[in-house]
Write a protein that holds these residues in place. Structure first.
Motif, PDB file in Angstrom:
ATOM      1  N   ALA A 165       0.861  -1.134   0.076  1.00 23.09           N
ATOM      2  CA  ALA A 165       0.021  -0.099  -0.151  1.00 23.09           C
ATOM      3  C   ALA A 165       0.889   1.190   0.046  1.00 23.09           C
ATOM      4  O   ALA A 165       0.799   2.197  -0.754  1.00 23.09           O
ATOM      5  CB  ALA A 165      -1.014   0.089   1.214  1.00 23.09           C
ATOM      6  N   LEU A 166       1.854   1.494   0.799  1.00 17.33           N
ATOM      7  CA  LEU A 166       2.597   2.392   0.933  1.00 17.33           C
ATOM      8  C   LEU A 166       3.496   2.854  -0.237  1.00 17.33           C
ATOM      9  O   LEU A 166       3.674   3.819  -1.011  1.00 17.33           O
ATOM     10  CB  LEU A 166       3.592   2.438   2.110  1.00 17.33           C
ATOM     11  CG  LEU A 166       3.077   2.452   3.367  1.00 17.33           C
ATOM     12  CD1 LEU A 166       4.144   2.424   4.657  1.00 17.33           C
ATOM     13  CD2 LEU A 166       2.549   3.923   3.653  1.00 17.33           C
ATOM     14  N   LEU A 167       4.110   1.494  -0.785  1.00 19.84           N
ATOM     15  CA  LEU A 167       4.977   1.786  -2.175  1.00 19.84           C
ATOM     16  C   LEU A 167       4.184   2.022  -3.455  1.00 19.84           C
ATOM     17  O   LEU A 167       4.439   2.950  -4.152  1.00 19.84           O
ATOM     18  CB  LEU A 167       5.630   0.282  -2.339  1.00 19.84           C
ATOM     19  CG  LEU A 167       6.606   0.101  -1.590  1.00 19.84           C
ATOM     20  CD1 LEU A 167       7.072  -1.615  -1.510  1.00 19.84           C
ATOM     21  CD2 LEU A 167       7.911   0.652  -1.918  1.00 19.84           C
ATOM     22  N   LEU A 168       2.922   1.681  -3.435  1.00 21.89           N
ATOM     23  CA  LEU A 168       2.000   2.192  -4.446  1.00 21.89           C
ATOM     24  C   LEU A 168       1.440   3.584  -4.419  1.00 21.89           C
ATOM     25  O   LEU A 168       1.225   4.050  -5.269  1.00 21.89           O
ATOM     26  CB  LEU A 168       0.728   1.303  -4.503  1.00 21.89           C
ATOM     27  CG  LEU A 168       0.985  -0.127  -5.040  1.00 21.89           C
ATOM     28  CD1 LEU A 168      -0.203  -1.004  -4.933  1.00 21.89           C
ATOM     29  CD2 LEU A 168       1.184  -0.197  -6.380  1.00 21.89           C
ATOM     30  N   ARG A 169       1.934   3.990  -3.471  1.00 24.66           N
ATOM     31  CA  ARG A 169       1.398   5.544  -3.010  1.00 24.66           C
ATOM     32  C   ARG A 169       2.660   6.375  -3.406  1.00 24.66           C
ATOM     33  O   ARG A 169       2.813   7.450  -2.765  1.00 24.66           O
ATOM     34  CB  ARG A 169       0.961   5.927  -1.654  1.00 24.66           C
ATOM     35  CG  ARG A 169      -0.664   5.234  -1.526  1.00 24.66           C
ATOM     36  CD  ARG A 169      -1.388   5.578  -0.397  1.00 24.66           C
ATOM     37  NE  ARG A 169      -0.865   6.397   0.709  1.00 24.66           N
ATOM     38  CZ  ARG A 169      -0.702   6.001   1.979  1.00 24.66           C
ATOM     39  NH1 ARG A 169      -0.950   4.786   2.145  1.00 24.66           N
ATOM     40  NH2 ARG A 169      -0.154   6.736   2.602  1.00 24.66           N
ATOM     41  N   GLY A 170       3.784   5.718  -3.441  1.00 25.28           N
ATOM     42  CA  GLY A 170       5.228   6.447  -3.845  1.00 25.28           C
ATOM     43  C   GLY A 170       5.944   6.689  -2.547  1.00 25.28           C
ATOM     44  O   GLY A 170       6.762   7.475  -2.471  1.00 25.28           O
ATOM     45  N   LYS A 171       5.565   6.061  -1.672  1.00 25.11           N
ATOM     46  CA  LYS A 171       6.376   6.083  -0.063  1.00 25.11           C
ATOM     47  C   LYS A 171       7.619   5.303  -0.409  1.00 25.11           C
ATOM     48  O   LYS A 171       7.760   4.423  -1.025  1.00 25.11           O
ATOM     49  CB  LYS A 171       5.570   5.725   0.893  1.00 25.11           C
ATOM     50  CG  LYS A 171       4.257   6.231   0.972  1.00 25.11           C
ATOM     51  CD  LYS A 171       4.323   7.734   1.140  1.00 25.11           C
ATOM     52  CE  LYS A 171       3.005   8.398   1.389  1.00 25.11           C
ATOM     53  NZ  LYS A 171       3.119   9.874   1.393  1.00 25.11           N
ATOM     54  N   ILE A 172       8.637   5.783   0.627  1.00 25.35           N
ATOM     55  CA  ILE A 172       9.954   5.238   0.606  1.00 25.35           C
ATOM     56  C   ILE A 172       9.959   3.965   1.798  1.00 25.35           C
ATOM     57  O   ILE A 172       9.789   4.429   2.988  1.00 25.35           O
ATOM     58  CB  ILE A 172      11.020   6.135   0.745  1.00 25.35           C
ATOM     59  CG1 ILE A 172      11.139   6.724  -0.420  1.00 25.35           C
ATOM     60  CG2 ILE A 172      12.405   5.211   0.805  1.00 25.35           C
ATOM     61  CD1 ILE A 172      10.997   6.394  -1.890  1.00 25.35           C
TER      62      ILE A 172
END
Length: 186
Positions: free
Chosen positions: A16-23
């Motif tokens: 979920a975080l990666l798909l929102r561009g998070k590191i």
């Protein structure tokens, strides 16, 4: 946020975080890595975010993690020796001519959990060692947390990685050449 890799929700939270561009700091089959989704349109600019966290120079590219060995052929038309493909999944990074006219380094890690994250993201993940550029790779999870907890969106804790070796890097761009010796013998 810090999660144990063994936490039943860790995989879904990472996706979920990666798909929102998070590191995210992820354990791999070698060392911990800063990770962000590789985007076609650079909407999130995850590579720039990682560079800023590491203090890394603009020109040095990141490895891209793929979920299956065959996935590399979506990005290159190079002929890759079967002996190299047989080392995947594993700690071997291959530099190839990419279909955009440049070169890219790919790795298919030998960690089923990590490969599931990549597959669910539907795109490769950038990966680079957790450290400040020019400093030794960090192997103690508590030191990673202390230094980067406020710089990244999530750290996945899978314990310390003392004595872990980084991946071996082989270029197949103009013949086969070992760029870096690591945990896989070629």
């Amino acid at each position: 946020m810090i999660l144990k890799k063994s936490d039943s929700s860790a995989l879904e939270i990472c996706v979920a975080l990666l798909l929102r561009g998070k590191i995210v700091v992820l354990p791999t089959d070698t060392i911990y890595g800063f990770s962000g989704i590789v985007e076609e349109n650079a909407q999130f600019r995850t590579d720039e975010k990682i560079r800023a966290i590491k203090g890394r120079e603009e020109a040095k590219p990141f490895i891209q993690l793929i979920s299956e060995p065959r996935d590399i052929f979506a990005y290159t038309d190079d002929v890759i020796p079967q002996t190299l493909l047989d080392a995947w999944p594993g700690a071997l990074t291959l530099i190839v001519n990419d279909k955009r006219g440049g070169t890219t380094a790919f790795r298919c890690p030998d960690d089923v959990w990590l490969r599931a994250i990549i597959e669910r993201c539907g795109a490769p993940l950038y990966s680079t060692s957790v450290n400040m550029s020019g400093n030794p790779v960090m192997q103690c999870i508590q030191e990673i947390i202390d230094m980067f907890e406020h710089a990244v969106d999530l750290i996945v804790d899978d314990g310390d990685t003392f004595n872990a070796l980084p991946s071996t890097i082989v270029s197949v761009v103009d013949g086969m050449r070992i760029v870096r010796h690591g945990s896989v013998k070629v």
